[in-house]
Structures are given as structure tokens and as C-alpha cells.
Design an enzyme around this catalytic site. Structure first.
Site, mmCIF file in Angstrom:
data_model
loop_
_atom_site.group_PDB
_atom_site.id
_atom_site.type_symbol
_atom_site.label_atom_id
_atom_site.label_comp_id
_atom_site.label_asym_id
_atom_site.label_seq_id
_atom_site.Cartn_x
_atom_site.Cartn_y
_atom_site.Cartn_z
ATOM 1 N N MET A 1 43.098 29.420 81.397
ATOM 2 C CA MET A 1 41.920 30.291 81.411
ATOM 3 C C MET A 1 40.704 29.526 80.877
ATOM 4 O O MET A 1 39.693 30.143 80.516
ATOM 5 C CB MET A 1 42.172 31.548 80.580
ATOM 6 C CG MET A 1 43.344 32.372 81.116
ATOM 7 S SD MET A 1 43.270 34.103 80.662
ATOM 8 C CE MET A 1 43.396 33.991 78.882
ATOM 9 N N LEU B 1 39.196 24.808 77.036
ATOM 10 C CA LEU B 1 40.354 23.924 76.865
ATOM 11 C C LEU B 1 40.395 23.276 75.484
ATOM 12 O O LEU B 1 39.363 22.984 74.883
ATOM 13 C CB LEU B 1 40.324 22.830 77.943
ATOM 14 C CG LEU B 1 40.349 23.350 79.381
ATOM 15 C CD1 LEU B 1 40.338 22.177 80.360
ATOM 16 C CD2 LEU B 1 41.559 24.241 79.643
ATOM 17 N N GLN C 1 44.981 40.463 83.670
ATOM 18 C CA GLN C 1 45.886 40.393 82.520
ATOM 19 C C GLN C 1 45.237 40.865 81.229
ATOM 20 O O GLN C 1 45.831 40.764 80.166
ATOM 21 C CB GLN C 1 46.473 38.994 82.373
ATOM 22 C CG GLN C 1 45.502 37.924 81.947
ATOM 23 C CD GLN C 1 46.115 36.540 82.050
ATOM 24 O OE1 GLN C 1 46.359 36.052 83.140
ATOM 25 N NE2 GLN C 1 46.376 35.903 80.923
ATOM 26 N N GLY D 1 52.948 26.340 78.236
ATOM 27 C CA GLY D 1 53.116 26.033 76.820
ATOM 28 C C GLY D 1 54.085 26.987 76.137
ATOM 29 O O GLY D 1 54.039 28.203 76.364
ATOM 30 N N GLU E 1 43.434 20.753 72.890
ATOM 31 C CA GLU E 1 44.455 19.701 72.991
ATOM 32 C C GLU E 1 45.798 20.247 73.507
ATOM 33 O O GLU E 1 46.577 19.498 74.091
ATOM 34 C CB GLU E 1 44.594 19.027 71.618
ATOM 35 C CG GLU E 1 45.314 17.710 71.600
ATOM 36 C CD GLU E 1 44.817 16.682 72.625
ATOM 37 O OE1 GLU E 1 45.675 16.028 73.240
ATOM 38 O OE2 GLU E 1 43.590 16.550 72.813
ATOM 39 N N ASP F 1 53.090 30.382 74.335
ATOM 40 C CA ASP F 1 53.212 31.700 74.957
ATOM 41 C C ASP F 1 54.648 31.854 75.466
ATOM 42 O O ASP F 1 54.918 31.836 76.669
ATOM 43 C CB ASP F 1 52.185 31.836 76.081
ATOM 44 C CG ASP F 1 50.765 31.738 75.536
ATOM 45 O OD1 ASP F 1 50.299 32.714 74.940
ATOM 46 O OD2 ASP F 1 50.151 30.661 75.651
ATOM 47 N N HIS G 1 46.136 22.480 75.988
ATOM 48 C CA HIS G 1 46.027 22.407 77.450
ATOM 49 C C HIS G 1 46.119 20.951 77.922
ATOM 50 O O HIS G 1 46.780 20.651 78.926
ATOM 51 C CB HIS G 1 44.675 22.959 77.907
ATOM 52 C CG HIS G 1 44.410 24.386 77.557
ATOM 53 N ND1 HIS G 1 43.475 24.750 76.624
ATOM 54 C CD2 HIS G 1 44.944 25.542 78.027
ATOM 55 C CE1 HIS G 1 43.427 26.079 76.537
ATOM 56 N NE2 HIS G 1 44.312 26.582 77.368
HETATM 57 P P1 AMP Z 1 45.604 29.856 78.345
HETATM 58 O O1 AMP Z 1 44.382 29.110 78.764
HETATM 59 O O2 AMP Z 1 45.551 30.390 76.957
HETATM 60 O O3 AMP Z 1 46.054 30.863 79.380
HETATM 61 O O4 AMP Z 1 46.763 28.764 78.300
HETATM 62 C C1 AMP Z 1 47.066 27.977 79.427
HETATM 63 C C2 AMP Z 1 48.366 27.267 79.185
HETATM 64 O O5 AMP Z 1 48.251 26.440 78.020
HETATM 65 C C3 AMP Z 1 49.527 28.233 78.913
HETATM 66 O O6 AMP Z 1 50.692 27.741 79.540
HETATM 67 C C4 AMP Z 1 49.646 28.179 77.416
HETATM 68 O O7 AMP Z 1 50.946 28.493 76.946
HETATM 69 C C5 AMP Z 1 49.309 26.724 77.138
HETATM 70 N N1 AMP Z 1 48.899 26.553 75.745
HETATM 71 C C6 AMP Z 1 47.990 27.285 75.052
HETATM 72 N N2 AMP Z 1 47.922 26.881 73.773
HETATM 73 C C7 AMP Z 1 48.833 25.867 73.640
HETATM 74 C C8 AMP Z 1 49.247 25.041 72.559
HETATM 75 N N3 AMP Z 1 48.720 25.163 71.329
HETATM 76 N N4 AMP Z 1 50.194 24.097 72.795
HETATM 77 C C9 AMP Z 1 50.751 23.970 74.031
HETATM 78 N N5 AMP Z 1 50.390 24.728 75.096
HETATM 79 C C10 AMP Z 1 49.449 25.657 74.910
#
Ligand code: AMP
Length: 277
Positions: free
Chosen positions: A27, A30, A58, A144, A32, A147, A34
């Protein structure tokens, strides 16, 4: 690196780049965490695509869709540096055109924990992820562990719908003090940011007790609650010790278990999790 806004352009790009493709759905805003997914995808595939889409489906009506952090120029710079080949940045109307009416509902795993507090959240996640898989046709998609429930839901969807790709789950990236990196951390005040590593401490305590032989899930949940209660700025939303595959709450830890929690700091809600051995 190409930045594409339409589904037709992504399809053409994929046709011109038929090699193995790693997809990283995000989303934006970004960090570290991501970038670690992008690096892993870079190492395992000939091409890497990232999607940046704040998916309205969502977010519940009372949630932070309108104020969710957005900084596309910065995100594109980070992705260029990390070696992404293509970034898909669609507008909501491209993903959900008028008349859109097909939803992916992953039963069971969607209904507990995050799903119980955020009705419709995983229906929105599963639907957009399924669409992104159909649009980009990746060989592998990267998610990640941060989640954890999202990973369970996506894996279940891929299995149930026979989608032809592999799901790769990457470890949670953390700040030096243990706080899991999250786009929502920018909502925290300086005091709340200082208090926020209490999630990590609570999970470490559950890990320590489980490693020392504690099998009683209630005792593990109580220990996490007590750790959170020691931090006055923190308010527990839920604390869970669940079967790592079904996410059903456990009475006793016998096999792979997931300890997870959601904690409020003011209006900001943070989540984190760990596996218990
Ligand atoms: P989001 O932008 O929050 O939807 O996250 C996109 C992807 O990045 C998802 O698969 C998250 O689980 C992953 N992600 C978010 N934060 C972290 C983190 N601290 N470490 C590893 N992956 C992450």
C-alpha cells in the site's frame, strides 16, 4: 524501472517479460520491511514487480483510508534503488470499475483476530490480491510475516482456488528497539513511539515462557497482557495464542502456535506476532 497505471499496460509488460516474476503487493509509504520483500524477490526471480495501491475495499468506514500515508515519488525512488523492474500504481476506479461485484471470501481464517475487529478486511485483501495475481501472473508473490493472518488467508486462497504461483513469507523487519516496521508508525507521537516496543517485549516474554516449557495458552496470554499493562500508554485490543495454521485459539500449545496481539496507542492500532516453539 517502468511505472504503469493501467491493467492493459501491465498485461503488455508481462507479455514482453515472460521470465519468472516476483510480485510484491504493497500500500506504499514504503519502509525497510517492504524493501526486504523486494530484495528477496530480486534474488529469486528474473523480473520484480511491485504494486502500490491503497485498497479501499480492505478499510472499514471508520478506518484510516483517507489519511493513510502516501508518498509516491519517495516510494518510486526506493524501489528504483532496490532494483524493481515495474511498479503498478492503479487508481481505485481501475481496480474497481463501475459494476464490479465479485468478491473472494476465505472462510474461517478471515473471521477471527484482525477479521473479528475489522469486518470485511480480509474479503478486501483476498479480492485485491487475487486480482493482482490475475493481472500480473507472477511466479511467486512475497508477503511479510508481520501480517501473519494475511499470510494464512492468502495461502488458503491460493490452495482453494488452485492459483498457479508460490507464496513466499518473509521475516518481520524491526527497528533497533524491536518495534516492527509499519507504515502506521508515523501516526505515533514521540511518547507513544517510545512506548511501542512493549509489543515486542510481550511477544519475547511469551517466547521465553514457551521455550521454558509453558504449555498453558491462558498462562501465555496472561503474561503478554501483564507485559502490555506495564506500559500506561498502551491499551490491549486482543492477545492471542492460536494454532498457526487454523488460527483457532488454543488451550494448550502442542504444535506450531502463533502468539499475536493488537495494541492501541491513542487512536493508533499496532499489531505484531511471533511463532512459539
Ligand atoms: P502494507 O503496505 O502494509 O500492505 O504491506 C505490504 C507487505 O509488506 C505485506 O506483505 C506486509 O506484511 C509486508 N510488511 C509490512 N511491514 C513489514 C515488516 N516490518 N517486515 C516485513 N514485511 C513487512
Amino acid at each position: 524501472m517502468q511505472t504503469l497505471e493501467t491493467i492493459a499496460a501491465v498485461r503488455s509488460w508481462r507479455a514482453a517479460n515472460p521470465a519468472s516474476l516476483g510480485l510484491v503487493p504493497t500500500m506504499g509509504a514504503l519502509h525497510e520491511g517492504h524493501i526486504a520483500l523486494v530484495r528477496r524477490a530480486r534474488a529469486e526471480n528474473e523480473r520484480v514487480a511491485v504494486t502500490i495501491f491503497v485498497n479501499p475495499a480492505q478499510f472499514a468506514a471508520n478506518e484510516d483510508l483517507a489519511r493513510y500515508p502516501r508518498d509516491l515519488p519517495r516510494d518510486l525512488g526506493l524501489l528504483r534503488e532496490a532494483g524493481a523492474d515495474m511498479v503498478f500504481t492503479p487508481l481505485p476506479a481501475e481496480v474497481y470499475p463501475p459494476g464490479f461485484g465479485t468478491w473472494v471470501d476465505v472462510e474461517g481464517a478471515s473471521d477471527v483476530l484482525e477479521g473479528a475487529r475489522r469486518p470485511g478486511h480480509f474479503r478486501g485483501v483476498a479480492t485485491v490480491v487475487c486480482k493482482l495475481f490475475g493481472i500480473a501472473q507472477p511466479t511467486r508473490a512475497y508477503f511479510g510475516q508481520k501480517d501473519a493472518q494475511q499470510c494464512v488467508v492468502v495461502r488458503r486462497m491460493v490452495r482453494d482456488l488452485n492459483l498457479p504461483l508460490d507464496i513466499v513469507v518473509c521475516p518481520t523487519e524491526r527497528a533497533a528497539d524491536g518495534l516492527a516496521l509499519s507504515s502506521r508508525n508515523v501516526y505515533l507521537s514521540a511518547e507513544q513511539r517510545q512506548a511501542a516496543p512493549v509489543l515486542f517485549r510481550a511477544l519475547r516474554e511469551a517466547e521465553r515462557l514457551a521455550a521454558a516449557g509453558e504449555r498453558d495458552a491462558n498462562a501465555l496470554r496472561a503474561a503478554m497482557r501483564a507485559a502490555i499493562a506495564a506500559e500506561p500508554l498502551a491499551r490491549v485490543d486482543y492477545v492471542s495464542v492460536a494454532d498457526a495454521e487454523t488460527l483457532a485459539e488454543l488451550e494448550a500449545v502442542a504444535g506450531p502456535a502463533l502468539a499475536s496481539l493488537a495494541v492501541f496507542f491513542g487512536n493508533t492500532r499496532l499489531i505484531d506476532n511471533t511463532f512459539l516453539a
